[in-house]
Design a protein around this motif. Structure first.
Motif, short mmCIF file in Angstrom:
data_model
loop_
_atom_site.label_atom_id
_atom_site.label_comp_id
_atom_site.label_asym_id
_atom_site.label_seq_id
_atom_site.Cartn_x
_atom_site.Cartn_y
_atom_site.Cartn_z
N VAL A 3 0.86 -1.29 -0.16
CA VAL A 3 -0.06 -0.10 0.00
C VAL A 3 0.96 1.39 0.12
O VAL A 3 0.62 2.22 -1.00
CB VAL A 3 -0.95 -0.07 0.97
N ASP A 4 2.19 1.26 0.81
CA ASP A 4 3.00 2.28 0.69
C ASP A 4 3.53 2.53 -0.86
O ASP A 4 3.41 3.81 -1.03
CB ASP A 4 4.21 2.22 1.47
N TRP A 5 3.78 1.71 -1.53
CA TRP A 5 4.32 1.67 -2.87
C TRP A 5 3.20 2.17 -3.72
O TRP A 5 3.55 3.23 -4.63
CB TRP A 5 4.63 0.27 -3.21
N ILE A 6 1.97 1.68 -3.55
CA ILE A 6 0.71 2.31 -4.43
C ILE A 6 0.62 3.77 -4.10
O ILE A 6 0.43 4.44 -4.99
CB ILE A 6 -0.47 1.36 -4.36
N LEU A 7 0.60 4.23 -2.87
CA LEU A 7 0.32 5.49 -2.53
C LEU A 7 1.58 6.35 -3.18
O LEU A 7 1.08 7.21 -3.48
CB LEU A 7 -0.06 5.60 -0.91
N HIS A 8 2.67 6.03 -3.09
CA HIS A 8 3.70 6.75 -3.44
C HIS A 8 3.54 6.88 -4.91
O HIS A 8 3.69 8.14 -5.81
CB HIS A 8 5.10 5.90 -3.36
N HIS A 9 3.00 5.75 -5.77
CA HIS A 9 2.99 5.88 -7.24
C HIS A 9 1.76 6.84 -7.53
O HIS A 9 1.72 7.61 -8.66
CB HIS A 9 2.81 4.61 -8.05
N TYR A 10 0.69 6.85 -6.70
CA TYR A 10 -0.32 7.67 -6.92
C TYR A 10 -0.06 9.06 -6.80
O TYR A 10 -0.48 9.97 -7.59
CB TYR A 10 -1.46 7.27 -6.06
N ALA A 11 0.73 9.21 -5.81
CA ALA A 11 1.42 10.91 -5.45
C ALA A 11 2.14 11.31 -6.53
O ALA A 11 2.09 12.25 -6.96
CB ALA A 11 1.95 10.71 -4.05
N MET A 12 3.01 10.38 -7.05
CA MET A 12 4.00 10.71 -8.04
C MET A 12 3.10 11.34 -9.41
O MET A 12 3.50 12.18 -10.34
CB MET A 12 4.83 9.85 -8.32
N ARG A 13 2.12 10.57 -9.80
CA ARG A 13 1.41 10.93 -11.19
C ARG A 13 0.39 11.97 -11.03
O ARG A 13 -0.12 12.53 -11.99
CB ARG A 13 0.67 9.50 -11.45
N GLU A 14 0.08 12.48 -9.88
CA GLU A 14 -0.68 13.78 -9.43
C GLU A 14 0.02 14.93 -9.10
O GLU A 14 0.94 14.61 -8.31
CB GLU A 14 -1.95 13.32 -8.59
N ASP A 15 -0.48 16.11 -9.50
CA ASP A 15 -0.12 17.31 -9.03
C ASP A 15 -0.58 17.85 -7.53
O ASP A 15 -1.77 18.12 -7.43
CB ASP A 15 -0.14 18.23 -9.87
N LEU A 16 -0.20 17.42 -6.60
CA LEU A 16 -0.79 17.42 -5.21
C LEU A 16 -0.79 18.60 -4.61
O LEU A 16 -1.14 19.11 -3.64
CB LEU A 16 -0.17 16.40 -3.87
N LYS A 17 -0.20 19.70 -5.40
CA LYS A 17 -0.38 21.32 -5.14
C LYS A 17 -1.61 21.87 -5.58
O LYS A 17 -2.06 22.83 -5.13
CB LYS A 17 0.86 21.93 -5.71
N THR A 18 -2.31 21.01 -6.32
CA THR A 18 -3.76 21.42 -6.84
C THR A 18 -4.97 21.03 -6.45
O THR A 18 -4.67 19.48 -6.00
CB THR A 18 -3.70 21.33 -8.26
N ALA A 19 -6.12 21.43 -6.27
CA ALA A 19 -7.24 20.59 -5.99
C ALA A 19 -7.66 19.61 -6.69
O ALA A 19 -8.10 18.56 -6.05
CB ALA A 19 -8.32 21.68 -5.82
N ILE A 20 -7.52 19.63 -7.85
CA ILE A 20 -7.74 18.53 -8.90
C ILE A 20 -6.85 17.27 -8.56
O ILE A 20 -7.42 16.35 -8.53
CB ILE A 20 -7.88 18.90 -10.25
N GLY A 21 -5.39 17.65 -8.69
CA GLY A 21 -4.67 16.57 -8.02
C GLY A 21 -4.77 15.88 -6.93
O GLY A 21 -4.71 14.65 -6.83
N LYS A 22 -5.03 16.70 -6.00
CA LYS A 22 -5.53 16.04 -4.57
C LYS A 22 -6.44 15.25 -4.76
O LYS A 22 -6.81 14.29 -4.09
CB LYS A 22 -5.72 17.23 -3.58
N ARG A 23 -7.62 15.72 -5.38
CA ARG A 23 -9.00 15.03 -5.59
C ARG A 23 -8.54 13.50 -6.12
O ARG A 23 -9.01 12.44 -5.94
CB ARG A 23 -9.98 15.69 -6.36
N LYS A 24 -7.84 13.65 -7.28
CA LYS A 24 -7.62 12.38 -8.15
C LYS A 24 -6.85 11.47 -7.43
O LYS A 24 -7.06 10.18 -7.26
CB LYS A 24 -6.99 12.81 -9.38
#
Length: 113
Positions: A63-84
């Motif tokens: 699960v740590d690995w998956i969360l890391h990969h999800y975080a890398m593919r989205e821009d977590l500085k934006t609301a849309i990225g955080k939502r995705k």
């Protein structure tokens, strides 16, 4: 059990499918990440067996690995990225059978966002 999947979309999808299967049989999964630019374990070993050992030594819980990969593919500085990110991450966390693991990973999701 340690698995070595590619970090691409197909590898992430395979990892997601492996989680409920492993939980059903009571196996803890860790994921071996391959060094950048190398496609499979054989290629890593051919290049340098020590790289393969280092990859094994730094394997992450699934699960740590998956969360890391999800975080890398989205821009977590934006609301849309955080939502995705949270939509995908929460789907994985909800599939976990253990409530302690769920709580742990809910905290991780909040740290990412």
């Amino acid at each position: 059990v340690r698995l070595a999947f590619d970090g691409d979309a197909a590898g992430i999808a395979a990892t997601e499918r492996a989680i409920p299967i492993a939980q059903t049989v009571g196996i803890d999964l860790t994921i071996i990440s391959l060094p950048e630019g190398l496609k499979d374990p054989d290629e890593v070993i051919q290049k340098d067996p020590a790289l393969w050992q280092q990859s094994i030594d730094t394997a992450q819980p699934v699960v740590d690995w998956i969360l890391h990969h999800y975080a890398m593919r989205e821009d977590l500085k934006t609301a849309i990225g955080k939502r995705k990110f949270t939509t995908a991450a929460l789907a994985v966390v909800r599939s976990l059978a253990d409530p302690v693991e769920q709580e742990h990973y809910l905290n991780k999701i909040s740290e990412y966002t």
